[in-house]
Design a protein around this motif. Structure first.
Motif, mmCIF file in Angstrom:
data_model
loop_
_atom_site.group_PDB
_atom_site.id
_atom_site.type_symbol
_atom_site.label_atom_id
_atom_site.label_comp_id
_atom_site.label_asym_id
_atom_site.label_seq_id
_atom_site.Cartn_x
_atom_site.Cartn_y
_atom_site.Cartn_z
ATOM 1 N N ALA A 1 0.834 -1.210 0.000
ATOM 2 C CA ALA A 1 0.000 0.000 0.000
ATOM 3 C C ALA A 1 0.864 1.253 0.000
ATOM 4 N N ARG A 2 1.917 1.253 0.804
ATOM 5 C CA ARG A 2 2.804 2.421 0.854
ATOM 6 C C ARG A 2 3.516 2.625 -0.476
ATOM 7 N N ALA A 3 3.973 1.534 -1.079
ATOM 8 C CA ALA A 3 4.694 1.644 -2.344
ATOM 9 C C ALA A 3 3.777 2.106 -3.481
ATOM 10 N N ALA A 4 2.520 1.675 -3.436
ATOM 11 C CA ALA A 4 1.578 2.022 -4.502
ATOM 12 C C ALA A 4 0.821 3.310 -4.212
ATOM 13 N N ARG A 5 1.017 3.876 -3.010
ATOM 14 C CA ARG A 5 0.289 5.072 -2.579
ATOM 15 C C ARG A 5 -1.220 4.828 -2.549
ATOM 16 N N LEU A 6 -1.572 3.642 -2.077
ATOM 17 C CA LEU A 6 -2.958 3.271 -1.848
ATOM 18 C C LEU A 6 -3.099 2.856 -0.391
ATOM 19 N N SER A 7 -4.287 2.920 0.134
ATOM 20 C CA SER A 7 -4.511 2.495 1.507
ATOM 21 C C SER A 7 -4.818 1.000 1.541
ATOM 22 N N PRO A 8 -4.503 0.323 2.658
ATOM 23 C CA PRO A 8 -4.884 -1.092 2.782
ATOM 24 C C PRO A 8 -6.388 -1.294 2.599
ATOM 25 N N LYS A 9 -7.191 -0.324 3.063
ATOM 26 C CA LYS A 9 -8.640 -0.428 2.891
ATOM 27 C C LYS A 9 -9.009 -0.434 1.407
ATOM 28 N N ALA A 10 -8.356 0.428 0.623
ATOM 29 C CA ALA A 10 -8.622 0.467 -0.816
ATOM 30 C C ALA A 10 -8.211 -0.844 -1.473
ATOM 31 N N LEU A 11 -7.069 -1.396 -1.059
ATOM 32 C CA LEU A 11 -6.618 -2.659 -1.626
ATOM 33 C C LEU A 11 -7.605 -3.783 -1.329
ATOM 34 N N ARG A 12 -8.184 -3.796 -0.131
ATOM 35 C CA ARG A 12 -9.169 -4.831 0.200
ATOM 36 C C ARG A 12 -10.420 -4.677 -0.671
ATOM 37 N N LEU A 13 -10.831 -3.431 -0.905
ATOM 38 C CA LEU A 13 -11.989 -3.196 -1.772
ATOM 39 C C LEU A 13 -11.696 -3.643 -3.196
ATOM 40 N N TYR A 14 -10.496 -3.327 -3.705
ATOM 41 C CA TYR A 14 -10.145 -3.709 -5.071
ATOM 42 C C TYR A 14 -10.064 -5.221 -5.213
ATOM 43 N N ASP A 15 -9.683 -5.902 -4.138
ATOM 44 C CA ASP A 15 -9.684 -7.362 -4.140
ATOM 45 C C ASP A 15 -11.112 -7.882 -4.263
ATOM 46 N N GLU A 16 -12.031 -7.315 -3.482
ATOM 47 C CA GLU A 16 -13.428 -7.749 -3.512
ATOM 48 C C GLU A 16 -14.048 -7.517 -4.887
ATOM 49 N N LEU B 1 -14.784 3.011 -10.443
ATOM 50 C CA LEU B 1 -14.071 1.749 -10.321
ATOM 51 C C LEU B 1 -14.405 0.793 -11.455
ATOM 52 N N ALA B 2 -15.667 0.776 -11.888
ATOM 53 C CA ALA B 2 -16.043 -0.135 -12.970
ATOM 54 C C ALA B 2 -15.296 0.208 -14.251
ATOM 55 N N ARG B 3 -15.128 1.496 -14.523
ATOM 56 C CA ARG B 3 -14.401 1.916 -15.729
ATOM 57 C C ARG B 3 -12.911 1.593 -15.582
ATOM 58 N N ILE B 4 -12.362 1.742 -14.375
ATOM 59 C CA ILE B 4 -10.952 1.411 -14.139
ATOM 60 C C ILE B 4 -10.705 -0.072 -14.416
ATOM 61 N N ARG B 5 -11.655 -0.900 -13.998
ATOM 62 C CA ARG B 5 -11.488 -2.333 -14.238
ATOM 63 C C ARG B 5 -11.413 -2.622 -15.738
ATOM 64 N N GLU C 1 -20.773 3.020 -7.890
ATOM 65 C CA GLU C 1 -20.026 2.531 -6.728
ATOM 66 C C GLU C 1 -19.005 1.466 -7.102
ATOM 67 N N GLY C 2 -18.976 1.071 -8.369
ATOM 68 C CA GLY C 2 -18.038 0.051 -8.799
ATOM 69 C C GLY C 2 -18.483 -1.361 -8.498
ATOM 70 N N ARG C 3 -19.747 -1.545 -8.126
ATOM 71 C CA ARG C 3 -20.238 -2.880 -7.776
ATOM 72 C C ARG C 3 -20.818 -3.615 -8.981
ATOM 73 N N LEU C 4 -21.037 -2.885 -10.064
ATOM 74 C CA LEU C 4 -21.464 -3.487 -11.321
ATOM 75 C C LEU C 4 -20.675 -2.851 -12.453
ATOM 76 N N THR C 5 -20.419 -3.627 -13.491
ATOM 77 C CA THR C 5 -19.858 -3.046 -14.699
ATOM 78 C C THR C 5 -21.012 -2.572 -15.580
ATOM 79 N N PRO C 6 -20.752 -1.658 -16.520
ATOM 80 C CA PRO C 6 -21.817 -1.256 -17.445
ATOM 81 C C PRO C 6 -22.403 -2.449 -18.202
ATOM 82 N N GLU C 7 -21.577 -3.437 -18.530
ATOM 83 C CA GLU C 7 -22.075 -4.622 -19.240
ATOM 84 C C GLU C 7 -23.005 -5.435 -18.337
#
Length: 369
Positions: free
Chosen positions: A10-25, A64-68, A255-261
């Protein structure tokens, strides 16, 4: 393979551990290894590049959906095109907010409104079609010299509800907006439309309508929007969606919980969060409370082409097809015909309504708003 703990990564990527857990989910950035006993996440150093890309895209404000979607592209050129398209949309939306800010500054400071160097007017066409499946048409479409509107009714009296909402706005077509007061005038008209829908619904919250309308002032278009009818702008060959759907599925995409597709086939894709309904009182779903609908100004340019439509068009045809048909049509009437014909050829699963208006230079003796 060198591994990092979630904290170090998280420190190296400049992301928070909380954000990383969300991106994992969300299956956006999976850890390279998860300890089977503790569940602790470990990441490979090689994943830092993707993590930093995610961090940069989040700084841009990309959902988040667009980032994916961007991260799933293997060709960097394709990813660059997606980012460029996203930023073009952001700039268009920012320009609309800038126009509103300038309008408010002029209004509050008493600055005389600047006269346009070229007198502009609207050329328009509107039509509503039952489609190939629905037994009745509950849509209403209207286009006049100043007012453009589309409403999509629902419930046992959905047709009368959509018609009543548009009828309540019809006076705007013949009454010139007062200087500096177009947004207030439009807001008052929407309150009248809300009352009209409640009269038709007779207190039932199962009856209501969406509403998307544009009011022409001579150099600007004032927008009011509630529900999932839409407004699009075709400018310089690019198509921009002007409105944001007030639906459950759109909120999940945001919210990034669904993709447009995934949203296109979601079983609750038609569930509205906001609409003009027959329910008494005010609230997020009724359209009665101030701020429950979208209200803003758009600066018009000669050559712009606007499309207002019900979801019978926008959920049936992809945006690339809308852009192609709008770009190819020589005039608004031809565009409306082409769009409705294409929706029906694709199955016509719902009522489909279209209003198309071109911003053109006014000729001598022509109404210029």
């Amino acid at each position: 393979m060198r591994m990092l703990t979630i904290g170090a990564f998280a420190r190296a990527a400049r992301l928070s551990p909380k954000a990383l857990r969300l991106y994992d989910e969300l299956d956006l950035l999976r850890p390279a290894r998860v300890d089977p006993d503790t569940g602790y996440r470990h990441y490979a150093v090689a994943q830092l590049e993707q993590a930093r890309l995610v961090a940069w895209l989040r700084r841009l404000g990309m959902p988040l959906a667009r980032i994916r979607e961007v991260c799933a592209l293997t060709d960097p050129a394709d990813a660059a095109r997606e980012i460029r398209a996203y930023w073009a949309r952001v700039e268009a939306e920012t320009a609309a907010r800038r126009d509103l800010a300038l309008f408010l500054v002029d209004q509050l400071s008493g600055t005389t409104e600047r006269e346009p160097t070229t007198m502009l007017t609207l050329r328009h066409s509107a039509h509503s079609d039952r489609g190939r499946v629905r037994p009745v048409n509950q849509d209403t479409a209207y286009a006049g010299g100043r007012l453009l509107a589309v409403a999509d009714g629902f419930g046992p009296a959905g047709g009368p509800a959509s018609s009543a909402a548009v009828e309540a706005l019809r006076f705007l077509d013949t009454e010139a907006p007062p200087a500096g007061g177009v947004l207030n005038l439009l807001e008052d008209a929407v309150r009248a439309a809300t009352d009209a829908v409640r009269d038709v619904a007779d207190g039932s919250d199962e009856v209501g309508t969406t509403l998307t309308a544009l009011l022409w002032t001579g150099s600007q278009l004032a927008l009011v929007h509630i529900g999932d009818t839409r407004a699009y702008l075709l400018r310089d060959g690019a198509l921009f969606r002007v409105t944001h759907d007030h639906t459950l599925v759109q909120s999940l995409v945001d919210e990034g919980r669904l993709t447009p597709e995934e949203a296109e086939t979601h079983p609750q894709r038609t569930l509205l969060l906001k609409a003009l309904t027959g329910a008494a009182g005010t609230g997020a779903g009724t359209g009665g409370a101030s701020g429950s609908y979208d209200l803003r100004l758009h600066e018009a340019r000669r050559g712009d082409r606007y499309l207002l439509c019900s979801d019978g068009l926008s959920t049936t045809l992809p945006e690339d097809t809308l852009r192609t048909l709008l770009s190819a049509a020589p005039d608004p009437a031809a565009a409306v015909t082409a769009l409705i014909d294409a929706a029906n050829e694709a199955g016509g699963p719902d009522n489909v309504s279209c209003v198309v208006a071109d911003v053109v230079e006014a000729v001598s003796g022509e109404e210029a708003g």
